[in-house]
Design a protein around this motif. Structure first.
Motif, PDB file in Angstrom:
ATOM      1  N   THR A   1       4.578   3.913  -1.689  1.00 39.54           N
ATOM      2  CA  THR A   1       5.155   4.762  -0.655  1.00 39.54           C
ATOM      3  C   THR A   1       4.144   4.987   0.438  1.00 39.54           C
ATOM      4  N   SER A   2       4.636   5.318   1.611  1.00 40.62           N
ATOM      5  CA  SER A   2       3.723   5.632   2.709  1.00 40.62           C
ATOM      6  C   SER A   2       3.073   6.976   2.443  1.00 40.62           C
ATOM      7  N   PRO A   3       1.865   7.225   3.025  1.00 40.11           N
ATOM      8  CA  PRO A   3       1.187   8.496   2.762  1.00 40.11           C
ATOM      9  C   PRO A   3       2.025   9.698   3.155  1.00 40.11           C
ATOM     10  N   LEU A   4       2.830   9.556   4.203  1.00 44.50           N
ATOM     11  CA  LEU A   4       3.540  10.708   4.726  1.00 44.50           C
ATOM     12  C   LEU A   4       4.681  11.167   3.837  1.00 44.50           C
ATOM     13  N   ASN A   5       5.164  10.317   2.950  1.00 44.80           N
ATOM     14  CA  ASN A   5       6.281  10.774   2.120  1.00 44.80           C
ATOM     15  C   ASN A   5       5.892  10.977   0.659  1.00 44.80           C
ATOM     16  N   ARG A   6       4.597  11.025   0.370  1.00 37.07           N
ATOM     17  CA  ARG A   6       4.141  11.239  -0.996  1.00 37.07           C
ATOM     18  C   ARG A   6       4.645  12.576  -1.538  1.00 37.07           C
TER      19      ARG A   6
ATOM     20  N   MET B   1      -4.223   6.018  -6.599  1.00 36.56           N
ATOM     21  CA  MET B   1      -4.477   6.466  -7.970  1.00 36.56           C
ATOM     22  C   MET B   1      -3.408   5.915  -8.915  1.00 36.56           C
ATOM     23  N   ILE B   2      -2.161   6.012  -8.516  1.00 36.14           N
ATOM     24  CA  ILE B   2      -1.077   5.506  -9.360  1.00 36.14           C
ATOM     25  C   ILE B   2      -1.217   3.997  -9.561  1.00 36.14           C
ATOM     26  N   ALA B   3      -1.571   3.284  -8.498  1.00 36.97           N
ATOM     27  CA  ALA B   3      -1.731   1.832  -8.603  1.00 36.97           C
ATOM     28  C   ALA B   3      -2.882   1.471  -9.535  1.00 36.97           C
TER      29      ALA B   3
ATOM     30  N   HIS C   1       1.155  16.007 -12.992  1.00 35.82           N
ATOM     31  CA  HIS C   1       2.221  15.817 -13.969  1.00 35.82           C
ATOM     32  C   HIS C   1       2.711  14.371 -13.967  1.00 35.82           C
ATOM     33  N   GLU C   2       2.663  13.758 -12.822  1.00 32.54           N
ATOM     34  CA  GLU C   2       3.050  12.353 -12.723  1.00 32.54           C
ATOM     35  C   GLU C   2       2.173  11.480 -13.628  1.00 32.54           C
ATOM     36  N   LEU C   3       0.899  11.803 -13.719  1.00 33.37           N
ATOM     37  CA  LEU C   3       0.007  11.044 -14.600  1.00 33.37           C
ATOM     38  C   LEU C   3       0.505  11.075 -16.035  1.00 33.37           C
ATOM     39  N   ALA C   4       0.896  12.266 -16.487  1.00 31.10           N
ATOM     40  CA  ALA C   4       1.375  12.408 -17.859  1.00 31.10           C
ATOM     41  C   ALA C   4       2.722  11.735 -18.041  1.00 31.10           C
ATOM     42  N   ALA C   5       3.627  11.946 -17.081  1.00 34.24           N
ATOM     43  CA  ALA C   5       4.983  11.413 -17.210  1.00 34.24           C
ATOM     44  C   ALA C   5       5.009   9.899 -17.209  1.00 34.24           C
ATOM     45  N   ARG C   6       4.115   9.266 -16.518  1.00 33.51           N
ATOM     46  CA  ARG C   6       4.072   7.804 -16.456  1.00 33.51           C
ATOM     47  C   ARG C   6       3.256   7.193 -17.596  1.00 33.51           C
TER      48      ARG C   6
ATOM     49  N   PRO D   1     -15.177  12.172  -5.437  1.00 33.80           N
ATOM     50  CA  PRO D   1     -14.428  13.379  -5.114  1.00 33.80           C
ATOM     51  C   PRO D   1     -13.020  13.275  -5.690  1.00 33.80           C
ATOM     52  N   PRO D   2     -12.356  14.377  -5.948  1.00 29.66           N
ATOM     53  CA  PRO D   2     -10.963  14.286  -6.374  1.00 29.66           C
ATOM     54  C   PRO D   2     -10.166  13.449  -5.383  1.00 29.66           C
ATOM     55  N   THR D   3      -9.382  12.541  -5.888  1.00 25.67           N
ATOM     56  CA  THR D   3      -8.555  11.697  -5.031  1.00 25.67           C
ATOM     57  C   THR D   3      -7.682  12.567  -4.129  1.00 25.67           C
TER      58      THR D   3
END
Length: 470
Positions: A2-7, A203-205, A269-274, A325-327
């Motif tokens: 996704t684009s940064p603006l719609n994260r 991070m997700i990638a 939460h996305e980290l855990a859910a995925r 640093p934190p992403t």
């Protein structure tokens, strides 16, 4: 991708869809105020070599937390102290409160306490009960290495502030200078042929790439869930700005319901859910999670710069430890990617009822000398609160990385105060809510609601002393 603006909108939609489950003293003796109104102490004759007036014959008792830093650095500083003053009784333990609370209640505390670890004493409660000696006398004394420079002027940013609790008194000295963040192995990222993630999309990638190779993206100390706050708090501050964290620290109504908090919780939460969190992490101690991380079972771990020394025995030679640093969430964050939580940590204090509080101050003055500070860094792979003490030292990979990211952050530093102002709220309530979310037991909204309810309960509890940013 996704684009940064719609994260932010993607995270919200996904959640809805269910994807994301001296003073000077000239006489032989005098008095100095400590924590209590009636506290007086006897001191010896002051001199250029003894500016605080330590009684040269008085014994000193030092209690050291035997954790990630061990206690050799303290033994070495005690040896320097004993060259000029009385003998030091050295105690090391991981059970600070368990071993010391009754002694404080009886008015018989040691002279110096390294108040750290999971069983640390509640510093706010100690200040409320006038049980700690004000360290301003130490800070205004001449430094060990240059009598023309005060101790205060040798310290790193935030050191004095971290010892204050809503007043001018300085109740503790945080000796180490800790860089908190996402700790990782450069070798692990190189094997995956990925770069350190600067945005949450990245991070997700990266986590997905790790998953394809049978490796988790994250692990953490589920038994001590407040470890997650080492990255979560600065993540919130980067997204929404430092005032969001100040509102949380100040226990303001609905502070936890700020959009920046919601975005940060949903991202985690996305980290855990995925499925990017290492299985079994909720039941791991800090050492167990670090061992899994050292074993290339997970890419990232939220931690502080003590981790290099604490996990040294199980760190592979090729690990090439580093911290980032934190992403960031995306390009609309209020603060730049380099923004970091870095502050003085590893607290020491002098009890107000100590038998030899002036000796306690002098021991801390010795620790703040260049010799002791450099020795600490060489022994335990951590920076100290003493400016320039690590200059020209050959640093191990993790510490060199920590120094680099700290310098890159410049003035973009965040220092959350909730962990020390309201220890139970931070460790148990907020930590517990985040732990439940990362274990998949609750969603981000419920975790936020739990944090806000706990903060409101603390704010309305008259038995809890309150502090405010000024």
């Amino acid at each position: 991708m996704t684009s940064p603006l719609n994260r932010r909108s993607l995270l919200t939609r996904s959640a809805a869809a269910g994807l994301l489950s001296v003073p000077a003293v000239s006489a032989l003796s005098g008095c100095a105020s400590g924590g209590g109104d009636d506290n007086t102490v006897e001191r010896g004759e002051t001199s250029e070599g003894n500016p605080l007036g330590v009684d040269p014959d008085a014994e000193l008792e030092v209690v050291i937390f035997d954790g990630g830093f061990g206690d050799q650095y303290a033994l070495d500083a005690e040896a320097i102290y004993q060259e000029s003053y009385g003998q030091v009784a050295h105690v090391k333990t991981t059970e600070i409160q368990t071993r010391l609370q009754s002694r404080f209640n009886q008015g018989d505390p040691p002279d110096v306490v390294n108040n750290s670890g999971a069983d640390a004493m509640d510093i706010a409660a100690l200040t409320r009960n006038d049980q700690i000696y004000d360290l301003n006398e130490l800070l205004d004394a001449p430094s060990l290495d240059d009598p023309n420079v005060t101790v205060r002027d040798t310290l790193m940013p935030s050191t004095v502030e971290m010892g204050q609790f809503g007043s001018q008194e300085v109740w503790r000295l945080n000796y180490a200078f800790t860089v908190y963040g996402q700790w990782y192995s450069r070798t692990a990222l190189e094997r995956l042929e990925v770069e350190y993630p600067r945005t949450w999309d990245e991070m997700i990638a990266v986590c997905e790439a790790a998953k394809r190779q049978g490796m988790a993206g994250w692990t953490y100390a589920g038994v001590y869930p407040y470890y997650f706050n080492f990255t979560l708090y600065p993540f919130i501050g980067k997204i929404g700005g430092p005032d969001v964290l100040k509102a949380i620290d100040n226990l303001e109504p609905n502070a936890w319901r700020h959009d920046a908090v919601k975005a940060a919780f949903e991202a985690y939460h996305e980290l855990a859910a995925r499925g990017y969190v290492l299985r079994g992490s909720p039941g791991m101690t800090h050492e167990e999670s670090q061992d899994e991380w050292n074993g290339y079972q997970a890419l990232f771990i939220p931690n502080g710069s003590w981790v290099e020394n604490e996990s040294r025995r199980n760190t592979p030679e090729d690990f090439d430890m580093a911290v980032g640093p934190p992403t960031s969430l995306d390009s609309s964050d209020a603060m730049p990617f380099e923004t970091l939580w870095a502050s003085a940590s590893e607290p020491f204090f002098v009890p107000a009822d100590a038998k030899n509080p002036i000796g306690g101050l002098e021991f801390l003055r010795v620790m703040l000398g260049q010799q002791s500070a450099r020795n600490f860094t060489e022994l335990v792979s951590s920076l100290t609160c003493v400016r320039g003490a690590a200059d020209d030292l050959e640093l191990p990979p993790g510490l060199a990385s920590a120094k680099q990211v700290f310098e890159a952050a410049g003035e973009n530093l965040l220092v959350p105060r909730l962990p020390d102002w309201y220890k139970q709220l931070n460790d148990e309530e907020v930590g517990g809510a985040v732990a439940a979310m990362m274990a998949g037991d609750i969603d981000a909204d419920e975790a936020i609601n739990r944090c806000q309810r706990a903060a409101d309960a603390t704010a309305s509890d008259d038995s809890v002393q309150k502090f405010q940013h000024v």
